[in-house]
Design an enzyme around this catalytic site. Structure first.
Site, mmCIF file in Angstrom:
data_model
loop_
_atom_site.group_PDB
_atom_site.id
_atom_site.type_symbol
_atom_site.label_atom_id
_atom_site.label_comp_id
_atom_site.label_asym_id
_atom_site.label_seq_id
_atom_site.Cartn_x
_atom_site.Cartn_y
_atom_site.Cartn_z
ATOM 1 N N GLN A 112 25.417 39.452 16.054
ATOM 2 C CA GLN A 112 24.082 39.436 16.516
ATOM 3 C C GLN A 112 22.921 39.206 15.609
ATOM 4 O O GLN A 112 22.769 40.041 14.694
ATOM 5 C CB GLN A 112 23.842 40.935 17.060
ATOM 6 C CG GLN A 112 22.465 41.172 17.941
ATOM 7 C CD GLN A 112 22.259 42.238 18.472
ATOM 8 O OE1 GLN A 112 22.822 42.826 19.404
ATOM 9 N NE2 GLN A 112 21.450 43.154 17.416
ATOM 10 N N SER A 115 17.605 41.461 13.801
ATOM 11 C CA SER A 115 16.686 41.864 12.797
ATOM 12 C C SER A 115 16.550 40.941 11.747
ATOM 13 O O SER A 115 17.450 40.129 11.393
ATOM 14 C CB SER A 115 17.361 43.198 12.182
ATOM 15 O OG SER A 115 17.696 44.132 13.210
ATOM 16 N N SER A 147 26.161 42.836 10.957
ATOM 17 C CA SER A 147 27.726 43.049 11.043
ATOM 18 C C SER A 147 28.691 42.343 11.600
ATOM 19 O O SER A 147 28.282 41.337 12.443
ATOM 20 C CB SER A 147 27.896 44.768 11.718
ATOM 21 O OG SER A 147 27.228 44.975 12.847
ATOM 22 N N GLU A 230 23.579 48.139 24.451
ATOM 23 C CA GLU A 230 23.743 48.797 23.175
ATOM 24 C C GLU A 230 23.743 50.105 23.454
ATOM 25 O O GLU A 230 24.561 51.067 22.952
ATOM 26 C CB GLU A 230 23.052 48.231 22.177
ATOM 27 C CG GLU A 230 23.378 48.769 20.806
ATOM 28 C CD GLU A 230 22.333 48.281 19.635
ATOM 29 O OE1 GLU A 230 21.463 47.887 19.855
ATOM 30 O OE2 GLU A 230 22.804 48.233 18.540
ATOM 31 N N GLU A 363 12.797 57.276 15.162
ATOM 32 C CA GLU A 363 11.556 57.519 15.576
ATOM 33 C C GLU A 363 11.059 56.503 16.574
ATOM 34 O O GLU A 363 10.247 57.050 17.707
ATOM 35 C CB GLU A 363 10.409 56.938 14.319
ATOM 36 C CG GLU A 363 10.540 58.073 13.012
ATOM 37 C CD GLU A 363 11.815 58.144 12.331
ATOM 38 O OE1 GLU A 363 12.556 57.328 12.530
ATOM 39 O OE2 GLU A 363 12.050 59.164 11.766
#
Lengths: 393, 360
Positions: A112, A115, A147, A230, A363
């Site tokens: 994926q 990020s 990953s 996910e 958070e």
């Protein structure tokens, strides 16, 4: 609708036609997919039969007792948990037919490309650019925390296709060929010493427009499907008592009475209770899903497990005393799986620090719970109506 | 574990919940509860009558042939969730659960009949703070009469019959009119404690005290988790509602991230408490893995209920500190509940042996 009895008999037919003992593993998995028993809730012809998702367990139980091979869902987790549902919802017929079968059998591993170094929690701020060039798109940028990138055949990718509109609106979703010469994968060594993740550099990568998922500029909406799946995947687990991180420390406590102190005992009991209660909440969530009444508990499960894993592994290092001062191996390795129980307490301690960051920081998840479950007002936004190119960076 | 736990609510249980909630909405509002705590009679006996006469809820755990409902701890737990949400001042946990379980252990049919219909209120004369496996005080049995003083007896003020453990190992039924019941000034105004003084009171032997008291306290501890869940859920819901409306700095207070994160964390604890309480109720109903289920539920639920009530008071700001706002009723109940039927620490200690995690 396909009922449990019909699925059971179809599974037995599959087993009769392809006896696991004398059938090649991959051949069996392909036959299972073609019989619609891979993921029964998927459509016919795409590995499923349009049956209720809850009936998958009927098939799985039959296959397991017959000793049938497994597609090792842990190894191909990103493909199964995230790429597949997104392709199913947004892909063209041709894309679904091309990608889903080898994805499910594990012949093709997925990663994926989401990020970026400057876009983690604020994922929609991503800066990887995709520029239209005829029938293709040309992609340039850098991704991180990927990953499986070093073993992946395909990637789901989000890139910016329009910098002149606010950040959520100028993103498009693609399938990227990881064997393209413009794709460079570099290991990213972590606090644990190993390189489970990668940095991925994209330089002039050409992606055909036929590999786009969803509409141009609609990539954020498509990515929400990926991210929601996910989080659902995390809540569906079924664990026995002491099945999580509390297992190894409880075993050590029983086997090595010389390590025990009263302070450690109090803390261990508290964490044991919390682990058991989290397990019960996960089980309750599973029962709700099976009963067709999904609850919002899933949103909190990742938060709970992250904190528990960190506290328990921290306590375990302390319990081990002199041994806790040691570490098993700092050699840079390239694991295909996150192995929490195969390595020592120090590894568990360090790796679990990632649990409150990966897949959404704690958070950010607390904000999601507060806003979507409790209905509290959203965070004030200063970037909402600003074109991406004008945002401060 | 032999059976698979059912952690959900059945349709019948949801219907029962709706009926109890409706009744409480009509007859047990917060101003009324506050006013009652300031009177000489803090218990709401008209509500008790509606719950027991009207709905038969005191008999949930009693078999049908003894005029009960023949239901299980799962249904009683749903009732307690709702009573917890309303901090209802009725002796449900003490009479319909704890005293009833003690009588079930003794097989005392006539008294069970009376408790099941709610016409008689029973109280186990063991201090409210005693954990299921802990020592409890007894009275002296001499020449067929009972002598002694017991303190911390919850709901004794409205009990018709006291179930009293004596030094000969027996559990005795004592008519409350033959005892002196003196109210104690209690932290929890809605489940007040009393001192019971027996000065040569006649008692009827029911059976062995030890197994009856253990069973009663274990059921009490297990189902208390459902009351704690209901209480915590109410305080969270009410706090979220208030913080969406209340503005400071020209913004709803609930929009500040520091506040949102606290509420999200609390929500997670409340969600976990429901699973733990449900597990304990189902275990009590089915008799499997009961000790672990009850100790886990109590060790977890007690601190959560206190945390939820404390957060509710803090996040309500100044109004939360007043007598007129009901949050104090919930704080007092939550704190008293955290001691009732054993503290979290006592339950963790019991768990050490049950889970084979022995102390040094």
């Amino acid at each position: 609708m396909t009922g449990a009895e019909e699925l059971r008999s179809r599974t037995r037919e599959l087993l009769a036609a392809h006896p696991p003992a004398s059938t090649d593993r991959l051949d069996f998995l392909r036959a299972r997919f073609d019989a619609g028993l891979a993921w029964v809730h998927y459509p016919e012809g795409l590995g499923g039969l349009g049956a209720p998702r809850s009936l998958q367990s009927v098939v799985d139980a039959e296959l397991e007792s017959a000793g049938a091979p497994d597609n090792d869902p842990r190894r191909i987790g990103i493909g199964l948990g995230m790429a597949a549902p997104t392709i199913l919802q947004f892909g063209t017929e041709e894309q679904k037919r091309r990608f889903l079968r080898p994805l499910w059998t594990g012949e093709e591993v997925w990663c994926q490309l989401f990020s970026e170094p400057g876009a983690g929690s604020d994922l929609a701020a991503l800066g990887t650019r995709a520029v239209r060039a005829g029938e293709d798109w040309v992609v340039n940028g850098q991704k991180v925390w990927t990953s499986s990138a070093h073993v992946a055949r395909w990637a789901i990718l989000i890139a910016r296709t329009d910098p002149d509109v606010p950040k959520h609106r100028g993103i498009t979703y693609f399938v990227c060929d990881m064997t393209d010469p413009g794709v460079e994968v570099r290991p990213l060594r972590q606090v644990t010493g190993e390189a489970e993740f990668n940095e991925v550099f994209l330089t002039g990568v050409r992606i055909s427009d036929t590999r786009r998922l969803g509409e141009i500029g609609d990539g954020w909406k498509v990515a929400q499907t990926t991210l929601n799946n996910e989080r659902v995947a995390i809540g569906g687990m079924r664990l026995p008592r002491e099945g999580g991180m509390i297992g190894p420390i409880s075993k050590t406590w029983r086997e090595r009475p010389e390590l025990r102190t009263h302070d450690l005992h109090q803390r261990l009991l508290k964490l044991w209770v919390e682990s058991e209660v989290s397990r019960l909440t996960a089980e309750r969530l599973r029962q709700q899903l099976v009963a067709g009444q999904p609850g919002p508990e899933g949103a909190g499960m990742k938060l709970a497990f992250a904190r528990l894993n960190q506290e328990i592994s921290g306590l375990e290092v302390e319990l081990l005393g002199e041994e806790g001062l040691l570490y098993d191996d700092w050699t840079m390795r390239r694991p295909e799986l996150v192995d929490f129980t195969g390595r020592d307490a120090g590894y568990r301690y360090l790796r679990s620090k990632g649990n409150s960051i990966e897949g959404g920081t704690s958070e950010v998840l607390l904000n999601i719970v507060a806003e979507r479950v409790l209905g509290l007002p959203p965070e004030p936004r200063t970037d909402k109506d600003v074109a991406w190119k004008d945002l401060a960076r | 574990m032999k059976n698979e736990r059912d952690l959900l609510y059945s349709e019948e249980e949801e219907a029962l919940r709706a009926a109890v909630r409706d009744l409480l909405t009509d007859h047990c509002d917060a101003p009324g509860v506050i006013a009652r705590t300031e009177s000489g009679t803090p218990h709401h006996l008209a509500l008790w009558k509606a719950l027991t006469d009207g709905m038969g809820l005191a008999g949930l755990l009693v078999p049908e042939e003894l005029d009960g409902q023949g239901a299980t701890h799962r249904e009683a737990a749903v009732v307690l969730e709702e009573l917890g949400r309303a901090v209802a001042p009725v002796p449900y946990l003490t009479s319909a659960v704890v005293a009833t379980e003690a009588l079930l252990a003794c097989g005392t049919d006539d008294l069970l009949r009376d408790l099941a219909t709610g016409t008689t209120i029973g109280a186990l004369a063991v201090a409210l703070n005693v954990a299921p496996g802990a020592a409890y005080r007894v009275v002296r049995h001499e020449d067929g009469l009972l002598h002694g003083e017991l303190t911390g007896i919850a709901d004794a003020a409205v009990a018709d019959v006291l179930l009293v453990p004596a030094d000969d190992g027996g559990l005795y039924a004592v008519d409350a009119t033959t005892a002196t019941v003196t109210p104690q000034i209690s932290l929890d105004l809605t489940r007040p404690l009393a001192t019971v003084t027996l000065d040569g009171a006649p008692g009827r032997l029911l059976g062995d005290a030890e197994p009856a008291v253990r069973r009663a306290l274990r059921a009490g501890a297990g189902l208390l988790a459902s009351e704690q869940f209901g209480l915590a859920e109410w305080t969270l819901t009410e706090t979220v509602r208030y913080l969406k409306e209340r503005k400071q700095f020209n913004r709803p207070v609930g929009g500040f991230q520091a506040v949102k994160h606290r509420l999200a964390q609390l929500w997670l604890e409340v969600v976990n408490t429901r699973a733990a309480a449900r597990n304990a109720a189902d275990a009590l109903a089915n008799g499997d893995d009961v000790d672990v289920a009850v100790t886990v539920a109590q060790a977890y639920a007690a601190p959560v209920a206190v945390h939820a009530a404390e957060e509710a008071l803090q996040l309500h700001g100044g109004i939360g500190m007043t007598w007129e706002h009901p949050v104090h009723l919930y704080l007092k109940r939550a704190k008293a509940d955290s001691i009732a039927y054993g503290t979290a620490g006592a339950h963790r200690e019991a768990l050490a042996a049950l889970a084979d995690l022995e102390a040094p």
